[in-house]
Design an enzyme around this catalytic site. Structure first.
Site, mmCIF file in Angstrom:
data_model
loop_
_atom_site.group_PDB
_atom_site.id
_atom_site.type_symbol
_atom_site.label_atom_id
_atom_site.label_comp_id
_atom_site.label_asym_id
_atom_site.label_seq_id
_atom_site.Cartn_x
_atom_site.Cartn_y
_atom_site.Cartn_z
ATOM 1 N N ALA A 269 0.831 -1.225 0.000
ATOM 2 C CA ALA A 269 0.000 0.000 0.000
ATOM 3 C C ALA A 269 0.862 1.270 0.000
ATOM 4 O O ALA A 269 1.927 1.269 0.603
ATOM 5 C CB ALA A 269 -0.912 0.013 1.218
ATOM 6 N N GLY A 271 0.063 1.211 -3.194
ATOM 7 C CA GLY A 271 -0.035 0.519 -4.475
ATOM 8 C C GLY A 271 0.643 1.210 -5.637
ATOM 9 O O GLY A 271 0.451 0.816 -6.791
ATOM 10 N N GLY A 272 1.446 2.227 -5.367
ATOM 11 C CA GLY A 272 2.135 2.934 -6.455
ATOM 12 C C GLY A 272 3.002 1.976 -7.269
ATOM 13 O O GLY A 272 2.957 1.962 -8.509
ATOM 14 N N LYS A 273 3.771 1.147 -6.568
ATOM 15 C CA LYS A 273 4.681 0.253 -7.295
ATOM 16 C C LYS A 273 3.924 -0.953 -7.863
ATOM 17 O O LYS A 273 4.247 -1.437 -8.943
ATOM 18 C CB LYS A 273 5.836 -0.177 -6.387
ATOM 19 C CG LYS A 273 6.663 1.019 -5.927
ATOM 20 C CD LYS A 273 7.879 0.639 -5.121
ATOM 21 C CE LYS A 273 8.586 1.878 -4.585
ATOM 22 N NZ LYS A 273 7.898 2.504 -3.442
ATOM 23 N N CYS A 390 12.935 3.704 1.596
ATOM 24 C CA CYS A 390 13.047 5.154 1.331
ATOM 25 C C CYS A 390 13.874 5.756 2.470
ATOM 26 O O CYS A 390 13.406 6.630 3.191
ATOM 27 C CB CYS A 390 11.680 5.804 1.174
ATOM 28 S SG CYS A 390 10.553 5.520 2.535
HETATM 29 C C1 LIG Z 1 6.959 1.877 2.221
HETATM 30 S S1 LIG Z 1 5.276 1.523 2.353
HETATM 31 C C2 LIG Z 1 4.984 0.730 0.819
HETATM 32 C C3 LIG Z 1 4.753 1.670 -0.353
HETATM 33 C C4 LIG Z 1 4.256 0.931 -1.587
HETATM 34 N N1 LIG Z 1 5.140 -0.138 -1.981
HETATM 35 C C5 LIG Z 1 4.067 1.865 -2.777
HETATM 36 O O1 LIG Z 1 4.954 1.998 -3.607
HETATM 37 O O2 LIG Z 1 2.990 2.478 -2.881
HETATM 38 C C6 LIG Z 1 5.299 0.149 3.445
HETATM 39 C C7 LIG Z 1 3.955 -0.540 3.648
HETATM 40 O O3 LIG Z 1 4.211 -1.784 4.322
HETATM 41 C C8 LIG Z 1 3.124 -2.083 5.151
HETATM 42 N N2 LIG Z 1 3.596 -3.112 6.103
HETATM 43 C C9 LIG Z 1 4.377 -2.936 7.194
HETATM 44 N N3 LIG Z 1 4.622 -4.107 7.783
HETATM 45 C C10 LIG Z 1 3.999 -5.056 7.057
HETATM 46 C C11 LIG Z 1 3.872 -6.468 7.172
HETATM 47 N N4 LIG Z 1 4.457 -7.130 8.181
HETATM 48 N N5 LIG Z 1 3.149 -7.136 6.260
HETATM 49 C C12 LIG Z 1 2.538 -6.462 5.246
HETATM 50 N N6 LIG Z 1 2.612 -5.127 5.083
HETATM 51 C C13 LIG Z 1 3.329 -4.435 5.979
HETATM 52 C C14 LIG Z 1 2.774 -0.741 5.749
HETATM 53 O O4 LIG Z 1 1.460 -0.741 6.241
HETATM 54 C C15 LIG Z 1 2.965 0.184 4.549
HETATM 55 O O5 LIG Z 1 1.746 0.346 3.853
#
Ligand SMILES: C[S@@+](CC[C@H](N)C(=O)[O-])C[C@H]1O[C@@H](n2cnc3c(N)ncnc32)[C@H](O)[C@@H]1O
Length: 458
Positions: A269, A271-273, A390
């Protein structure tokens, strides 16, 4: 202000925006994230007809973020200008008003006048309206000296706690200042062009026709010189473009997806990537996200882009518990965009340095290592895992991957464009750097801070 000024007569009153921003500021200073603080302050204090008004929330966000970018200086100024500690609501109003004076967003007269009106508009602050007036005027009288004193301390000037400054200075002795200076800037609004729908050249032409100045800053990345509400960006609603930093746009191409591949997007989330991967190839993606509210954002992004259903499954699950989302068939590609300190995206989240403690970085690194070790067995032989954070801290990037590869003989590091064998550390750069003409866009010219490493299973 970063948002463009709304047409006369339709703008939310500055006094109302200051009231809501002051409430958001109080929440921020008591440990809430900027986003959460804004959401709750809008709910509690925006005038009833403007609670879901985009102009009001934009104005409040601008004022509060501007204060967050000057947090340390504001604390100093309040200490110098306010002698008896006032009600916290008055301090908060003074902080956001002083931030606007520092940013020179409005004329001095307008700002002071509206701040006094804001004070009068609430019972909690009404009695302090003369004091608000006096403090702001005293700041204006002593401005040059006070600003000089406030900025004489580098941690204050760069708006980070001392441990953050020390860490950057020890990891990047010659680059720390430019990283910190870039992170004080307003965040650039960068679009990703959906290669299934248009080319960057076509979108640039449409933006220009709509009066929105832009330039290309990455292979599919266009930088809009003036931040603009997404509803006003041609092609946004139709899924031709998405908002995504140019550094983040490197993930999907570097994952090397092909038609028919099975891809796991761990930590997906908003979901950009995920969306970018699906735009690039006819692959199947399992997008796993632990936070159910954030998982909804993946769906809405995919719907806007016409990519929902079919090739994408959005799964609400903890990536550390594969039995809850994995059917046992290995993935050809895994994207691990791990939760991290966010030290590379401070200009988008100026609250981050103030929400973290020095000890958090090691805790985050331990969690990232656990994620890497949990996901590795899910990867097919010859499959690839792209690790992204990041962050600019080596403990979450270069050192994290070095330790993983050392303990995992089946993992081989692949070289990334412009990266060394240890991965690629992109440091956030300034909008001024994007003015340099460059033919080669393999690595963008304007981006936030990211670490990338590509691993192959041998
Ligand atoms: C850096 S953001 C991801 C951004 C996303 N990849 C994008 O490009 O839009 C990290 C995400 O990892 C989720 N997250 C953290 N720990 C997690 C876990 N153990 N299992 C699944 N998701 C997790 C967080 O809720 C957050 O939405």
């Amino acid at each position: 202000m970063t948002a463009e000024a709304p047409a006369a007569g339709t703008a939310p009153a500055l006094a109302d925006a200051l009231v809501v921003a002051a409430a958001a500021w109080s929440r921020l200073r008591s440990g809430q994230s900027l986003d959460r603080a804004l959401e709750l302050a809008m709910r509690d204090l925006a005038p009833p007809g403007q609670r879901s008004d985009a102009r009001m929330s934009g104005a409040v966000r601008d004022i509060t973020a501007s204060a967050a970018r000057r947090c340390a200086v504001l604390e100093y100024l309040l200490g110098e200008l306010v002698h008896r500690s006032p009600d916290p609501a008055v301090s908060a109003l003074l902080a956001v008003a002083l931030a606007q004076l520092l940013a020179r967003s409005y004329t001095e007269f307008t700002l002071v006048n509206q701040a006094v009106r804001a004070a009068r508009s609430r019972a909690q602050t009404a009695g302090a309206a003369p004091m608000v007036n006096a403090v702001l005027r005293e700041f204006l009288r002593r401005r040059a000296t006070l600003e000089e004193q406030a900025n004489s301390d580098p941690a204050r000037r760069f708006n980070v706690p001392p441990w953050w400054l020390n860490r950057l200075q020890s990891e990047y002795p010659s680059r720390a200042e430019s990283i910190l200076a870039a992170q004080l800037e307003e965040p650039p609004l960068v679009l990703r062009v959906n290669c299934r729908r248009a080319t960057p050249v076509q979108v640039l032409a449409e933006l220009t026709a709509a009066g929105l100045a832009a330039r290309q800053v990455g292979p599919s990345a266009l930088w809009l010189h003036r931040p603009t509400a997404v509803e006003r960006i041609p092609g946004f609603a139709a899924g031709v473009v998405s908002v995504q930093d140019a550094g983040a746009q490197l993930a999907a191409p570097w994952l090397g997806v092909g038609a028919g591949m099975r891809v796991l997007d761990a930590c997906a989330a908003p979901g950009g990537k995920t969306a970018h991967v699906l735009e690039l190839a006819d692959c199947r993606v399992d997008a796993v996200e632990m936070d159910p509210k954030r998982a909804i954002l993946i769906d809405s992004n995919l719907q806007r882009l016409g990519l929902a259903g079919g090739r994408a499954r959005v799964l609400v699950a903890d990536i550390l518990r594969p039995s809850s989302y994995w059917d046992g068939t290995p993935y050809d590609r895994i994207l691990l965009d791990a939760p991290c300190s966010a030290s590379g995206v401070v200009r988008r989240h100026p609250d981050v340095p103030w929400l973290r403690r020095a000890s958090d970085v090691a805790k985050l690194a331990t969690r990232q290592a656990k994620m890497l070790h949990t996901l590795w067995p899910l990867l097919a032989p010859a499959g690839r895992l792209l690790y992204v954070v990041c962050s600019v801290f080596a403990e979450e990037g270069r050192r994290q991957i070095a330790a993983f590869v050392q303990g995992q003989p089946g993992a081989r590091r692949l070289r990334l464009p412009h990266g060394g064998p240890a991965g690629l550390q992109l440091l956030p750069n300034s909008a001024a750097d994007a003015a340099t003409e460059r033919e080669d866009m393999a690595v963008p010219v304007l981006h936030d801070g990211f670490f990338y490493a590509l691993l192959e299973k041998i």
